[in-house]
Write a protein that holds these residues in place. Structure first.
Motif, PDB file in Angstrom:
ATOM      1  N   PHE A   1      -0.832  -8.789 -51.472  1.00 36.07           N
ATOM      2  CA  PHE A   1      -2.056  -8.071 -51.064  1.00 36.07           C
ATOM      3  C   PHE A   1      -1.807  -6.704 -51.159  1.00 36.07           C
ATOM      4  O   PHE A   1      -0.880  -5.986 -51.118  1.00 36.07           O
ATOM      5  CB  PHE A   1      -2.216  -8.343 -49.743  1.00 36.07           C
TER       6      PHE A   1
ATOM      7  N   GLN B   1      -7.798  -3.709 -49.089  1.00 43.40           N
ATOM      8  CA  GLN B   1      -9.064  -4.114 -48.401  1.00 43.40           C
ATOM      9  C   GLN B   1     -10.109  -3.100 -48.073  1.00 43.40           C
ATOM     10  O   GLN B   1      -9.760  -1.903 -47.573  1.00 43.40           O
ATOM     11  CB  GLN B   1      -8.880  -5.103 -47.047  1.00 43.40           C
TER      12      GLN B   1
ATOM     13  N   LEU C   1      -1.621 -10.476 -63.084  1.00 43.65           N
ATOM     14  CA  LEU C   1      -3.336 -11.008 -62.782  1.00 43.65           C
ATOM     15  C   LEU C   1      -3.586 -10.223 -61.532  1.00 43.65           C
ATOM     16  O   LEU C   1      -2.979 -10.587 -60.526  1.00 43.65           O
ATOM     17  CB  LEU C   1      -3.106 -12.469 -62.707  1.00 43.65           C
TER      18      LEU C   1
ATOM     19  N   TYR D   1      -5.771 -23.248 -50.529  1.00 42.48           N
ATOM     20  CA  TYR D   1      -6.399 -22.838 -51.871  1.00 42.48           C
ATOM     21  C   TYR D   1      -5.822 -23.399 -52.889  1.00 42.48           C
ATOM     22  O   TYR D   1      -4.577 -23.890 -52.971  1.00 42.48           O
ATOM     23  CB  TYR D   1      -6.415 -21.071 -52.133  1.00 42.48           C
TER      24      TYR D   1
ATOM     25  N   PHE E   1      -6.515  -9.971 -58.885  1.00 46.65           N
ATOM     26  CA  PHE E   1      -7.636 -10.773 -58.288  1.00 46.65           C
ATOM     27  C   PHE E   1      -8.539  -9.930 -57.207  1.00 46.65           C
ATOM     28  O   PHE E   1      -8.043  -9.247 -56.630  1.00 46.65           O
ATOM     29  CB  PHE E   1      -7.129 -11.901 -57.413  1.00 46.65           C
TER      30      PHE E   1
ATOM     31  N   ALA F   1     -12.245 -16.271 -47.852  1.00 45.28           N
ATOM     32  CA  ALA F   1     -12.319 -15.285 -48.668  1.00 45.28           C
ATOM     33  C   ALA F   1     -12.598 -16.231 -50.189  1.00 45.28           C
ATOM     34  O   ALA F   1     -12.096 -17.061 -50.405  1.00 45.28           O
ATOM     35  CB  ALA F   1     -11.252 -14.414 -49.029  1.00 45.28           C
TER      36      ALA F   1
ATOM     37  N   LEU G   1       1.625 -13.658 -54.789  1.00 43.97           N
ATOM     38  CA  LEU G   1       0.398 -13.138 -54.538  1.00 43.97           C
ATOM     39  C   LEU G   1       0.602 -11.973 -53.715  1.00 43.97           C
ATOM     40  O   LEU G   1       0.964 -12.492 -52.457  1.00 43.97           O
ATOM     41  CB  LEU G   1      -0.454 -14.227 -54.037  1.00 43.97           C
TER      42      LEU G   1
ATOM     43  N   TYR H   1     -11.141  -7.413 -51.018  1.00 42.85           N
ATOM     44  CA  TYR H   1      -9.771  -7.477 -51.247  1.00 42.85           C
ATOM     45  C   TYR H   1      -9.350  -7.534 -52.723  1.00 42.85           C
ATOM     46  O   TYR H   1     -10.014  -8.162 -53.506  1.00 42.85           O
ATOM     47  CB  TYR H   1      -9.046  -8.670 -50.571  1.00 42.85           C
TER      48      TYR H   1
ATOM     49  N   ARG I   1      -4.282 -15.933 -42.012  1.00 45.01           N
ATOM     50  CA  ARG I   1      -4.895 -14.624 -41.799  1.00 45.01           C
ATOM     51  C   ARG I   1      -4.259 -13.553 -41.113  1.00 45.01           C
ATOM     52  O   ARG I   1      -3.747 -13.886 -39.882  1.00 45.01           O
ATOM     53  CB  ARG I   1      -6.603 -14.812 -41.100  1.00 45.01           C
TER      54      ARG I   1
ATOM     55  N   GLN J   1      -1.071 -10.713 -58.584  1.00 47.40           N
ATOM     56  CA  GLN J   1      -0.336 -12.112 -58.906  1.00 47.40           C
ATOM     57  C   GLN J   1       0.622 -11.800 -59.915  1.00 47.40           C
ATOM     58  O   GLN J   1       0.445 -11.824 -61.050  1.00 47.40           O
ATOM     59  CB  GLN J   1      -1.154 -13.306 -58.850  1.00 47.40           C
TER      60      GLN J   1
ATOM     61  N   ASN K   1      -6.381  -9.457 -44.116  1.00 47.01           N
ATOM     62  CA  ASN K   1      -6.309 -10.009 -45.274  1.00 47.01           C
ATOM     63  C   ASN K   1      -5.373 -11.308 -45.069  1.00 47.01           C
ATOM     64  O   ASN K   1      -4.960 -11.644 -43.995  1.00 47.01           O
ATOM     65  CB  ASN K   1      -5.302  -9.075 -46.176  1.00 47.01           C
ATOM     66  N   LEU K   2      -5.589 -11.981 -46.283  1.00 52.74           N
ATOM     67  CA  LEU K   2      -4.760 -13.357 -46.363  1.00 52.74           C
ATOM     68  C   LEU K   2      -3.401 -13.210 -46.811  1.00 52.74           C
ATOM     69  O   LEU K   2      -3.196 -12.164 -47.591  1.00 52.74           O
ATOM     70  CB  LEU K   2      -5.631 -14.096 -47.382  1.00 52.74           C
TER      71      LEU K   2
ATOM     72  N   ARG L   1     -10.017  -0.635 -45.130  1.00 51.84           N
ATOM     73  CA  ARG L   1      -9.557  -0.956 -44.071  1.00 51.84           C
ATOM     74  C   ARG L   1      -8.215  -1.417 -43.655  1.00 51.84           C
ATOM     75  O   ARG L   1      -7.729  -1.481 -42.602  1.00 51.84           O
ATOM     76  CB  ARG L   1     -10.658  -2.550 -43.779  1.00 51.84           C
TER      77      ARG L   1
ATOM     78  N   TYR M   1      -5.630  -8.151 -54.768  1.00 47.74           N
ATOM     79  CA  TYR M   1      -4.371  -8.786 -54.681  1.00 47.74           C
ATOM     80  C   TYR M   1      -3.941  -8.865 -56.265  1.00 47.74           C
ATOM     81  O   TYR M   1      -4.534  -8.862 -57.144  1.00 47.74           O
ATOM     82  CB  TYR M   1      -4.631 -10.551 -54.414  1.00 47.74           C
TER      83      TYR M   1
ATOM     84  N   PHE N   1      -1.602 -22.853 -52.701  1.00 46.81           N
ATOM     85  CA  PHE N   1      -1.438 -21.960 -51.860  1.00 46.81           C
ATOM     86  C   PHE N   1      -1.944 -22.224 -50.435  1.00 46.81           C
ATOM     87  O   PHE N   1      -3.194 -22.456 -50.180  1.00 46.81           O
ATOM     88  CB  PHE N   1      -1.816 -20.492 -52.465  1.00 46.81           C
TER      89      PHE N   1
ATOM     90  N   PHE O   1      -0.436 -15.098 -48.261  1.00 50.99           N
ATOM     91  CA  PHE O   1      -0.115 -16.230 -48.969  1.00 50.99           C
ATOM     92  C   PHE O   1       1.470 -16.942 -49.108  1.00 50.99           C
ATOM     93  O   PHE O   1       2.125 -15.908 -49.222  1.00 50.99           O
ATOM     94  CB  PHE O   1      -0.596 -16.009 -50.385  1.00 50.99           C
ATOM     95  N   GLY O   2       1.589 -17.889 -49.139  1.00 47.00           N
ATOM     96  CA  GLY O   2       2.763 -18.415 -49.369  1.00 47.00           C
ATOM     97  C   GLY O   2       3.175 -18.290 -50.871  1.00 47.00           C
ATOM     98  O   GLY O   2       2.178 -17.961 -51.675  1.00 47.00           O
TER      99      GLY O   2
END
Lengths: 115, 114
Positions: free
Chosen positions: B45, B48, B88, A36, B90, B103, B43, B33, A94, B37, A102-103, B55, B35, A90, A105-106
């Protein structure tokens, strides 16, 4: 547990030169990998994904990524960088623990392309 | 435009207060989802929802809660706000079923707690 690592906080490239943003992953099964991009004060935009098949994946804006199973890497590449490519990138994997997952992320890599 | 809409774009509130962030997913997407930040945590999580049901849960504080409504929009409620909650937030959505679907993210809500 699934994870991704982006070893570089920042990558500097001159316009017109090739760029590479590195990502390594750790998963317990088949990896579902994503890149992303985030521009300032914007949300994340999907660039490309690897699910299965060809190790070279092509995405938006001329970006591509190379999946390397033996090195557990998924590096983002572009043959010729543009100043407008400057943004935060990023890598994500998954999480396959849930039914969809969910994803994860780095930490992100800031790409700076100078004219 | 990702098709995911978040409101408000900016929110400034005082410590101890409660706020609600709203997300409308892309048409047809059943998964939502949330998130967070921040500069120091990256970022993260939070939670969900899939078709109205929770979930998966991530690093979501007990002061935070969320829900997804029958029309599939989602709300994230943040209460007893602290300075450290400034971030932030998301929302993202994806199509049903398979983990190989990407996503799509909204533009975020920037929360500032003063």
């Amino acid at each position: 547990a699934q994870s991704v690592a982006q070893p570089e906080d920042q990558v500097n490239v001159a316009e017109g030169n090739p760029l590479t943003v590195k990502c390594t992953y750790s998963v317990s099964g088949n990896p579902y990998l994503f890149w992303y991009v985030q521009y300032p004060n914007r949300g994340l935009q999907f660039l490309l994904k690897y699910i299965t098949g060809d190790n070279l994946v092509k995405g938006s804006y001329g970006f591509e990524a190379e999946f390397n199973k033996s090195q557990t890497s998924f590096h983002l590449k572009k043959p010729s960088a543009l100043v407008s490519d400057s943004a935060l990138y990023f890598c994500a994997v998954r999480d396959q623990g849930g039914s969809q997952g969910n994803l994860i992320f780095g930490k992100g890599t800031k790409l700076s392309v100078k004219p | 435009d990702s098709g995911v809409t978040q409101t408000p774009k900016h929110l400034i509130t005082a410590t101890g207060q409660r706020v609600t962030l709203r997300c409308s997913p892309r048409s047809g997407d059943l998964s939502v989802y949330w998130y967070q930040q921040s500069l120091d945590q990256g970022l993260q999580f939070l939670i969900q929802y899939y078709n109205g049901e929770e979930r998966a849960k991530g690093n979501i504080l007990e002061r935070f809660s969320a829900q997804q409504f029958p029309d599939l929009h989602s709300e994230l409620n943040l209460s007893s706000l602290e300075l450290g909650d400034s971030a932030l937030y998301f929302c993202a959505s994806s199509a049903l079923g398979t983990p190989n679907t990407e996503a799509f993210f909204g533009q975020g809500t920037r929360l500032t707690v003063v």
